[in-house]
Design a protein around this motif. Structure first.
Motif, PDB file in Angstrom:
ATOM      1  N   ARG A  37       0.835  -1.216   0.000  1.00 28.93           N
ATOM      2  CA  ARG A  37       0.000   0.000   0.000  1.00 28.93           C
ATOM      3  C   ARG A  37       0.865   1.260   0.000  1.00 28.93           C
ATOM      4  O   ARG A  37       0.587   2.199  -0.741  1.00 28.93           O
ATOM      5  CB  ARG A  37      -0.967   0.004   1.191  1.00 28.93           C
ATOM      6  N   GLN A  40       2.253   1.727  -3.404  1.00 22.69           N
ATOM      7  CA  GLN A  40       1.228   2.237  -4.323  1.00 22.69           C
ATOM      8  C   GLN A  40       1.066   3.739  -4.156  1.00 22.69           C
ATOM      9  O   GLN A  40       0.986   4.477  -5.144  1.00 22.69           O
ATOM     10  CB  GLN A  40      -0.112   1.541  -4.073  1.00 22.69           C
ATOM     11  N   ILE A  41       1.002   4.190  -2.920  1.00 22.39           N
ATOM     12  CA  ILE A  41       0.831   5.628  -2.649  1.00 22.39           C
ATOM     13  C   ILE A  41       2.001   6.412  -3.235  1.00 22.39           C
ATOM     14  O   ILE A  41       1.813   7.462  -3.857  1.00 22.39           O
ATOM     15  CB  ILE A  41       0.708   5.896  -1.136  1.00 22.39           C
ATOM     16  N   CYS A  48       5.906  -2.021  -6.036  1.00 24.10           N
ATOM     17  CA  CYS A  48       4.535  -2.530  -6.179  1.00 24.10           C
ATOM     18  C   CYS A  48       4.549  -3.937  -6.756  1.00 24.10           C
ATOM     19  O   CYS A  48       3.863  -4.834  -6.241  1.00 24.10           O
ATOM     20  CB  CYS A  48       3.704  -1.601  -7.073  1.00 24.10           C
ATOM     21  N   ASN A  66      -5.709  -6.978  -6.011  1.00 16.62           N
ATOM     22  CA  ASN A  66      -6.246  -5.955  -6.920  1.00 16.62           C
ATOM     23  C   ASN A  66      -7.129  -4.938  -6.208  1.00 16.62           C
ATOM     24  O   ASN A  66      -7.263  -3.799  -6.652  1.00 16.62           O
ATOM     25  CB  ASN A  66      -7.059  -6.608  -8.043  1.00 16.62           C
ATOM     26  N   PRO A  69      -5.958  -0.876  -3.566  1.00 19.17           N
ATOM     27  CA  PRO A  69      -6.102   0.581  -3.667  1.00 19.17           C
ATOM     28  C   PRO A  69      -7.457   1.096  -3.169  1.00 19.17           C
ATOM     29  O   PRO A  69      -7.563   2.217  -2.691  1.00 19.17           O
ATOM     30  CB  PRO A  69      -5.926   0.860  -5.166  1.00 19.17           C
ATOM     31  N   TRP A  71      -9.246  -0.340  -0.609  1.00 19.43           N
ATOM     32  CA  TRP A  71      -9.472  -1.142   0.596  1.00 19.43           C
ATOM     33  C   TRP A  71     -10.567  -0.590   1.494  1.00 19.43           C
ATOM     34  O   TRP A  71     -11.239  -1.351   2.174  1.00 19.43           O
ATOM     35  CB  TRP A  71      -8.173  -1.301   1.382  1.00 19.43           C
ATOM     36  N   GLU A  89      -1.443   4.857   5.569  1.00 20.32           N
ATOM     37  CA  GLU A  89      -1.810   6.054   4.811  1.00 20.32           C
ATOM     38  C   GLU A  89      -1.604   7.317   5.639  1.00 20.32           C
ATOM     39  O   GLU A  89      -1.162   8.334   5.120  1.00 20.32           O
ATOM     40  CB  GLU A  89      -3.248   5.944   4.313  1.00 20.32           C
TER      41      GLU A  89
END
Length: 138
Positions: A37, A40-41, A48, A66, A69, A71, A89
């Motif tokens: 995660r 990805q951010i 990734c 998949n 992103p 979640w 996050e």
């Protein structure tokens, strides 16, 4: 730029810290999920791909990977995973709700696990930034 070779000791210490976190006793699958995660951010394509494959090797179905992103809008992740993702996050993006999330973490994690999880998130941010800014494109 071959940053791993240029600063071998410094970068090696970062990877040793990563290894230490993975062997700390906190669920390795959860750490891999959080690392994906964060990657990805930050937009680290290499990381990734690496962590998605790692989750697959841990037995996560591709459909679950998949959905990462999005979640917050799915029920495929349990409460502990969602809380760890929320923390990832917050730490990565500088969310103002740190104290609230940190209090919730105490319901699922020991103090040591909170430190290890946070160290994993901050280290992954560092490794992502090194890869994005200094490595050759993949």
């Amino acid at each position: 730029m071959n940053y791993k070779e240029i600063a071998k000791e410094t970068i090696g210490n970062l990877y040793r810290a990563h290894h230490s976190i993975r062997k700390s006793g906190i669920d390795e699958k959860l750490i891999a999920l959080v690392e994906l995660r964060v990657s990805q951010i930050n937009g680290c394509a290499y990381c990734c791909s690496y962590h998605a494959k790692e989750l697959s090797d841990f037995g996560f179905e591709q459909d679950i990977i998949n959905r990462l992103p999005g979640w917050k809008h799915t029920n495929v992740f349990n409460d502990q995973q969602k809380l760890a993702l929320s923390w990832a996050e917050a730490v990565t993006g500088g969310n103002d709700h740190w104290n609230k999330i940190k209090e919730q973490l105490k319901l699922y994690f020991s103090e040591r696990e909170i430190v290890e999880l946070t160290a994993s998130i901050t280290l992954m941010n560092t490794l992502n930034k090194l890869r994005i800014t200094l490595a050759e494109e993949d």
